[in-house]
Design a protein around this motif. Structure first.
Motif, PDB file in Angstrom:
ATOM      1  N   UNK A 177       1.156  -1.285  -0.128  1.00 51.06           N
ATOM      2  CA  UNK A 177       0.027   0.202  -0.007  1.00 51.06           C
ATOM      3  C   UNK A 177       0.966   1.611  -0.317  1.00 51.06           C
ATOM      4  N   UNK A 178       0.380   2.613  -0.766  1.00 44.30           N
ATOM      5  CA  UNK A 178       0.911   3.791   0.069  1.00 44.30           C
ATOM      6  C   UNK A 178       1.758   3.599  -1.079  1.00 44.30           C
ATOM      7  N   UNK A 179       3.112   4.375  -0.639  1.00 39.00           N
ATOM      8  CA  UNK A 179       4.352   4.090  -1.377  1.00 39.00           C
ATOM      9  C   UNK A 179       4.810   2.995  -1.924  1.00 39.00           C
ATOM     10  N   UNK A 180       4.425   2.186  -1.706  1.00 40.75           N
ATOM     11  CA  UNK A 180       4.936   0.672  -2.329  1.00 40.75           C
ATOM     12  C   UNK A 180       3.923   0.497  -3.407  1.00 40.75           C
ATOM     13  N   UNK A 181       2.965   0.507  -2.446  1.00 39.95           N
ATOM     14  CA  UNK A 181       1.997   0.304  -3.276  1.00 39.95           C
ATOM     15  C   UNK A 181       2.303   1.043  -4.987  1.00 39.95           C
ATOM     16  N   UNK A 182       2.718   2.001  -4.890  1.00 46.82           N
ATOM     17  CA  UNK A 182       3.441   2.893  -6.490  1.00 46.82           C
ATOM     18  C   UNK A 182       4.621   2.250  -7.221  1.00 46.82           C
ATOM     19  N   UNK A 183       4.895   1.893  -6.407  1.00 44.97           N
ATOM     20  CA  UNK A 183       5.980   0.576  -7.295  1.00 44.97           C
ATOM     21  C   UNK A 183       5.733  -0.387  -7.501  1.00 44.97           C
ATOM     22  N   UNK A 184       4.177  -1.121  -7.040  1.00 44.90           N
ATOM     23  CA  UNK A 184       4.309  -2.788  -7.827  1.00 44.90           C
ATOM     24  C   UNK A 184       3.226  -3.074  -8.890  1.00 44.90           C
ATOM     25  N   UNK A 185       4.005  -3.620  -9.822  1.00 42.74           N
ATOM     26  CA  UNK A 185       3.643  -3.717 -11.215  1.00 42.74           C
ATOM     27  C   UNK A 185       2.899  -4.955 -11.166  1.00 42.74           C
ATOM     28  N   UNK A 186       1.919  -5.150 -10.919  1.00 40.98           N
ATOM     29  CA  UNK A 186       0.842  -6.595 -11.714  1.00 40.98           C
ATOM     30  C   UNK A 186       0.997  -6.448 -13.025  1.00 40.98           C
ATOM     31  N   UNK A 187       1.296  -7.901 -13.819  1.00 39.37           N
ATOM     32  CA  UNK A 187       1.452  -8.559 -14.514  1.00 39.37           C
ATOM     33  C   UNK A 187       0.099  -9.642 -15.432  1.00 39.37           C
ATOM     34  N   UNK A 188      -0.010  -8.446 -16.350  1.00 44.62           N
ATOM     35  CA  UNK A 188      -1.552  -9.101 -16.572  1.00 44.62           C
ATOM     36  C   UNK A 188      -1.371  -9.771 -17.921  1.00 44.62           C
ATOM     37  N   UNK A 189      -1.877 -10.974 -17.896  1.00 41.90           N
ATOM     38  CA  UNK A 189      -1.587 -11.302 -19.576  1.00 41.90           C
ATOM     39  C   UNK A 189      -2.635 -11.905 -19.853  1.00 41.90           C
ATOM     40  N   UNK A 190      -2.765 -12.163 -21.286  1.00 40.82           N
ATOM     41  CA  UNK A 190      -4.441 -11.700 -21.552  1.00 40.82           C
ATOM     42  C   UNK A 190      -4.709 -13.277 -22.472  1.00 40.82           C
ATOM     43  N   UNK A 191      -5.621 -14.231 -22.482  1.00 36.57           N
ATOM     44  CA  UNK A 191      -5.692 -15.401 -22.705  1.00 36.57           C
ATOM     45  C   UNK A 191      -6.032 -15.903 -21.062  1.00 36.57           C
ATOM     46  N   UNK A 192      -5.917 -17.350 -21.445  1.00 34.78           N
ATOM     47  CA  UNK A 192      -6.688 -18.492 -20.679  1.00 34.78           C
ATOM     48  C   UNK A 192      -5.197 -18.742 -19.070  1.00 34.78           C
ATOM     49  N   UNK A 193      -5.431 -19.043 -18.426  1.00 29.78           N
ATOM     50  CA  UNK A 193      -4.860 -19.562 -17.494  1.00 29.78           C
ATOM     51  C   UNK A 193      -3.671 -20.382 -17.346  1.00 29.78           C
ATOM     52  N   UNK A 194      -3.516 -21.244 -17.803  1.00 27.47           N
ATOM     53  CA  UNK A 194      -2.509 -21.784 -18.512  1.00 27.47           C
ATOM     54  C   UNK A 194      -1.357 -20.485 -19.138  1.00 27.47           C
ATOM     55  N   UNK A 195      -1.428 -19.911 -19.672  1.00 25.50           N
ATOM     56  CA  UNK A 195      -0.789 -19.208 -20.679  1.00 25.50           C
ATOM     57  C   UNK A 195      -0.983 -17.500 -20.159  1.00 25.50           C
ATOM     58  N   UNK A 196      -1.717 -17.200 -19.083  1.00 28.28           N
ATOM     59  CA  UNK A 196      -0.778 -16.323 -18.105  1.00 28.28           C
ATOM     60  C   UNK A 196       0.158 -16.899 -17.292  1.00 28.28           C
TER      61      UNK A 196
END
Length: 250
Positions: A177-196
Protein backbone atom coordinates in the motif's frame (compact mmCIF):
# COMPACT_ATOMS: atom_id res chain seq x y z
CA UNK A 1 13.56 -4.90 -7.78
CA UNK A 2 11.48 -7.66 -6.25
CA UNK A 3 9.72 -10.35 -8.25
CA UNK A 4 6.82 -11.92 -6.34
CA UNK A 5 5.72 -15.41 -7.39
CA UNK A 6 3.00 -17.77 -6.19
CA UNK A 7 3.94 -21.32 -5.23
CA UNK A 8 2.80 -24.18 -7.43
CA UNK A 9 -0.08 -26.44 -6.47
CA UNK A 10 1.93 -29.55 -7.35
CA UNK A 11 5.23 -30.02 -5.58
CA UNK A 12 8.14 -32.41 -6.06
CA UNK A 13 9.12 -34.52 -3.05
CA UNK A 14 12.77 -35.55 -2.80
CA UNK A 15 13.43 -39.08 -1.57
CA UNK A 16 16.72 -38.13 0.03
CA UNK A 17 18.07 -34.93 1.47
CA UNK A 18 18.56 -32.90 4.61
CA UNK A 19 15.66 -32.43 6.99
CA UNK A 20 13.95 -29.10 7.40
CA UNK A 21 15.93 -26.51 9.35
CA UNK A 22 13.81 -23.42 9.83
CA UNK A 23 16.85 -21.52 11.06
CA UNK A 24 18.34 -21.57 7.56
CA UNK A 25 15.34 -20.06 5.78
CA UNK A 26 15.18 -16.45 4.63
CA UNK A 27 13.11 -13.99 6.70
CA UNK A 28 13.97 -15.21 10.18
CA UNK A 29 11.23 -13.03 11.65
CA UNK A 30 8.70 -15.53 10.25
CA UNK A 31 10.15 -18.47 12.19
CA UNK A 32 7.71 -18.35 15.09
CA UNK A 33 4.63 -18.64 12.87
CA UNK A 34 6.33 -21.24 10.68
CA UNK A 35 7.00 -23.38 13.77
CA UNK A 36 3.41 -23.13 14.93
CA UNK A 37 1.99 -23.90 11.49
CA UNK A 38 4.18 -26.95 10.87
CA UNK A 39 2.96 -28.50 14.12
CA UNK A 40 -0.68 -27.56 13.57
CA UNK A 41 -0.75 -28.61 9.90
CA UNK A 42 0.80 -31.95 10.85
CA UNK A 43 -1.90 -32.54 13.47
CA UNK A 44 -4.74 -31.49 11.16
CA UNK A 45 -3.44 -33.61 8.29
CA UNK A 46 -3.84 -36.77 10.35
CA UNK A 47 -7.57 -36.11 10.84
CA UNK A 48 -10.29 -37.64 8.65
CA UNK A 49 -11.58 -34.13 7.80
CA UNK A 50 -8.11 -32.83 6.90
CA UNK A 51 -9.00 -31.88 3.34
CA UNK A 52 -11.78 -29.57 4.57
CA UNK A 53 -9.61 -27.82 7.15
CA UNK A 54 -6.69 -27.48 4.75
CA UNK A 55 -9.01 -26.30 1.94
CA UNK A 56 -7.72 -28.89 -0.54
CA UNK A 57 -9.35 -31.59 -2.66
CA UNK A 58 -10.35 -34.80 -0.81
CA UNK A 59 -8.61 -36.71 -3.61
CA UNK A 60 -5.16 -35.53 -2.49
CA UNK A 61 -4.72 -38.24 0.13
CA UNK A 62 -1.02 -38.86 -0.44
CA UNK A 63 -0.13 -35.18 -0.62
CA UNK A 64 -1.99 -34.43 2.61
CA UNK A 65 -0.24 -37.38 4.27
CA UNK A 66 3.10 -35.70 3.52
CA UNK A 67 2.09 -32.91 5.86
CA UNK A 68 2.39 -35.29 8.82
CA UNK A 69 6.11 -35.75 8.07
CA UNK A 70 7.21 -32.15 7.46
CA UNK A 71 9.96 -32.20 10.08
CA UNK A 72 11.49 -35.48 8.89
CA UNK A 73 10.93 -35.33 5.12
CA UNK A 74 13.78 -34.64 2.72
CA UNK A 75 14.08 -31.03 1.60
CA UNK A 76 15.18 -29.43 -1.66
CA UNK A 77 15.61 -25.86 -2.86
CA UNK A 78 12.24 -24.16 -3.30
CA UNK A 79 13.06 -23.68 -6.99
CA UNK A 80 13.02 -27.49 -7.34
CA UNK A 81 10.10 -28.23 -5.04
CA UNK A 82 7.75 -25.90 -6.90
CA UNK A 83 6.80 -27.22 -10.33
CA UNK A 84 4.22 -26.58 -13.03
CA UNK A 85 3.69 -24.19 -15.91
CA UNK A 86 5.15 -21.01 -14.37
CA UNK A 87 8.22 -22.75 -12.95
CA UNK A 88 8.84 -24.70 -16.16
CA UNK A 89 8.94 -21.37 -18.03
CA UNK A 90 11.15 -19.76 -15.40
CA UNK A 91 13.51 -22.77 -15.50
CA UNK A 92 15.92 -21.46 -12.90
CA UNK A 93 18.14 -24.53 -13.17
CA UNK A 94 19.19 -23.63 -16.72
CA UNK A 95 20.29 -20.07 -15.88
CA UNK A 96 23.94 -19.07 -15.78
CA UNK A 97 25.60 -18.38 -12.43
CA UNK A 98 25.08 -14.60 -12.53
CA UNK A 99 21.38 -14.93 -13.34
CA UNK A 100 20.92 -17.48 -10.54
CA UNK A 101 22.46 -15.04 -8.07
CA UNK A 102 20.13 -12.30 -9.27
CA UNK A 103 17.17 -14.69 -8.98
CA UNK A 104 17.99 -15.43 -5.37
CA UNK A 105 18.15 -11.70 -4.62
CA UNK A 106 15.11 -10.67 -6.61
CA UNK A 107 12.63 -13.56 -6.45
CA UNK A 108 10.39 -14.15 -3.45
CA UNK A 109 7.87 -17.00 -3.47
CA UNK A 110 4.80 -16.65 -1.26
CA UNK A 111 3.86 -19.80 0.64
CA UNK A 112 0.85 -20.73 2.75
CA UNK A 113 3.13 -22.78 5.04
CA UNK A 114 6.37 -20.78 5.11
CA UNK A 115 5.11 -17.27 4.38
CA UNK A 116 7.84 -16.25 1.98
CA UNK A 117 10.94 -18.07 0.72
CA UNK A 118 13.72 -17.45 -1.73
CA UNK A 119 14.59 -19.96 -4.49
CA UNK A 120 17.52 -21.53 -2.63
CA UNK A 121 15.69 -22.03 0.67
CA UNK A 122 15.39 -25.75 1.37
CA UNK A 123 11.82 -26.89 2.10
CA UNK A 124 9.85 -30.16 1.94
CA UNK A 125 6.84 -30.75 -0.29
CA UNK A 126 3.55 -29.88 1.40
CA UNK A 127 -0.11 -29.26 0.60
CA UNK A 128 -1.90 -26.26 2.07
CA UNK A 129 -4.22 -23.56 0.77
CA UNK A 130 -3.87 -19.95 2.00
CA UNK A 131 -7.67 -19.83 2.44
CA UNK A 132 -7.51 -22.57 5.11
CA UNK A 133 -8.79 -21.92 8.63
CA UNK A 134 -6.81 -23.99 11.10
CA UNK A 135 -7.81 -24.73 14.71
CA UNK A 136 -5.79 -22.51 17.02
CA UNK A 137 -4.60 -20.34 14.12
CA UNK A 138 -7.75 -19.20 12.37
CA UNK A 139 -7.71 -17.63 8.93
CA UNK A 140 -4.30 -18.45 7.45
CA UNK A 141 -4.18 -15.47 5.09
CA UNK A 142 -4.91 -13.10 7.95
CA UNK A 143 -2.26 -14.74 10.14
CA UNK A 144 0.41 -14.25 7.46
CA UNK A 145 -0.73 -10.74 6.62
CA UNK A 146 0.02 -9.69 10.18
CA UNK A 147 3.71 -10.68 9.98
CA UNK A 148 4.66 -10.54 6.30
CA UNK A 149 4.33 -6.79 5.82
CA UNK A 150 7.42 -5.73 7.76
CA UNK A 151 9.58 -8.52 6.28
CA UNK A 152 8.63 -7.83 2.68
CA UNK A 153 8.68 -4.05 3.04
CA UNK A 154 12.28 -4.35 4.20
CA UNK A 155 13.08 -6.68 1.29
CA UNK A 156 11.56 -4.19 -1.16
CA UNK A 157 13.96 -1.48 -0.04
CA UNK A 158 13.64 2.21 -0.79
CA UNK A 159 13.39 2.04 -4.58
CA UNK A 160 12.80 -0.20 -7.58
CA UNK A 161 9.64 -1.84 -8.89
CA UNK A 162 7.84 -4.70 -7.17
CA UNK A 163 6.93 -7.04 -10.03
CA UNK A 164 3.88 -9.03 -8.97
CA UNK A 165 3.23 -12.34 -10.75
CA UNK A 166 1.05 -13.79 -7.98
CA UNK A 167 -2.48 -15.13 -8.08
CA UNK A 168 -5.14 -13.32 -6.05
CA UNK A 169 -5.03 -15.78 -3.14
CA UNK A 170 -1.38 -14.94 -2.51
CA UNK A 171 -1.80 -11.23 -3.20
CA UNK A 172 -4.11 -11.23 -0.18
CA UNK A 173 -1.24 -12.35 2.06
CA UNK A 174 0.65 -9.11 1.32
CA UNK A 175 -0.77 -6.28 -0.74
CA UNK A 176 1.65 -3.31 -0.80
CA UNK A 177 0.00 0.00 0.00
CA UNK A 178 0.93 3.67 -0.13
CA UNK A 179 4.37 4.43 -1.54
CA UNK A 180 5.12 0.72 -1.98
CA UNK A 181 1.84 0.26 -3.82
CA UNK A 182 2.93 2.92 -6.29
CA UNK A 183 6.01 0.81 -7.11
CA UNK A 184 4.02 -2.40 -7.59
CA UNK A 185 3.57 -3.63 -11.15
CA UNK A 186 0.99 -6.38 -11.68
CA UNK A 187 1.77 -8.60 -14.66
CA UNK A 188 -1.41 -9.27 -16.61
CA UNK A 189 -1.65 -11.65 -19.55
CA UNK A 190 -4.51 -11.88 -22.05
CA UNK A 191 -5.96 -15.34 -22.51
CA UNK A 192 -6.32 -18.55 -20.55
CA UNK A 193 -4.84 -19.32 -17.14
CA UNK A 194 -2.27 -21.73 -18.58
CA UNK A 195 -0.86 -19.07 -20.90
CA UNK A 196 -0.90 -16.48 -18.12
CA UNK A 197 1.22 -18.70 -15.88
CA UNK A 198 3.60 -19.51 -18.73
CA UNK A 199 4.06 -15.86 -19.67
CA UNK A 200 4.62 -14.76 -16.07
CA UNK A 201 7.31 -17.40 -15.77
CA UNK A 202 8.96 -16.08 -18.93
CA UNK A 203 8.75 -12.50 -17.64
CA UNK A 204 10.40 -13.50 -14.35
CA UNK A 205 13.14 -15.38 -16.23
CA UNK A 206 13.79 -12.38 -18.50
CA UNK A 207 14.07 -10.06 -15.51
CA UNK A 208 16.61 -12.20 -13.65
CA UNK A 209 18.65 -12.68 -16.82
CA UNK A 210 18.95 -8.91 -17.15
CA UNK A 211 21.72 -7.15 -15.25
CA UNK A 212 19.76 -3.89 -15.46
CA UNK A 213 18.63 -2.30 -12.20
CA UNK A 214 15.29 -0.65 -12.89
CA UNK A 215 14.42 2.25 -10.61
CA UNK A 216 10.89 2.88 -11.83
CA UNK A 217 8.08 0.77 -13.31
CA UNK A 218 8.56 2.46 -16.68
CA UNK A 219 12.08 1.00 -16.87
CA UNK A 220 10.56 -2.49 -17.18
CA UNK A 221 9.23 -1.71 -20.64
CA UNK A 222 12.74 -1.30 -22.04
CA UNK A 223 14.03 -4.44 -20.31
CA UNK A 224 11.18 -6.60 -21.62
CA UNK A 225 10.88 -5.02 -25.06
CA UNK A 226 13.17 -7.51 -26.82
CA UNK A 227 11.06 -10.53 -25.83
CA UNK A 228 7.53 -9.32 -25.26
CA UNK A 229 4.87 -7.01 -26.55
CA UNK A 230 4.15 -4.90 -23.47
CA UNK A 231 1.78 -2.16 -22.47
CA UNK A 232 2.26 -0.33 -19.16
CA UNK A 233 -0.70 1.42 -17.57
CA UNK A 234 -0.09 4.06 -14.91
CA UNK A 235 -2.49 4.03 -11.94
CA UNK A 236 -5.15 6.71 -11.90
CA UNK A 237 -4.95 7.25 -8.16
CA UNK A 238 -2.05 7.49 -5.71
CA UNK A 239 -1.23 4.26 -3.88
CA UNK A 240 -2.61 2.05 -6.67
CA UNK A 241 -0.57 -0.45 -8.68
CA UNK A 242 0.71 -0.20 -12.22
CA UNK A 243 -0.49 -2.78 -14.74
CA UNK A 244 1.86 -4.31 -17.29
CA UNK A 245 0.17 -6.40 -20.00
CA UNK A 246 2.70 -8.81 -21.52
CA UNK A 247 2.49 -11.11 -24.52
CA UNK A 248 5.53 -13.23 -25.33
CA UNK A 249 6.72 -13.11 -28.92
CA UNK A 250 6.95 -16.52 -30.56
Amino acid sequence: MLILLPPSEGKTQRRRGRRLDLGTLSFAELTSLREALIDRVGEVSARPDAHRLLAVSPNLVEEVARNTRLRTAATAPASEVYTGVLYDALDLGSLDAAAKRRANRRVIILSALFGAVRPTDRIPAYRLNPSAELPGVGDLTRAWRAVLASALEQAAGASGPIVDCRSSAYVAMWNPRGALGERRVQITVPGASHMAKHTRGLVARHLVQSAARPRHPEDLVEILADGFDVRLTEPERAGRSWQLAATART
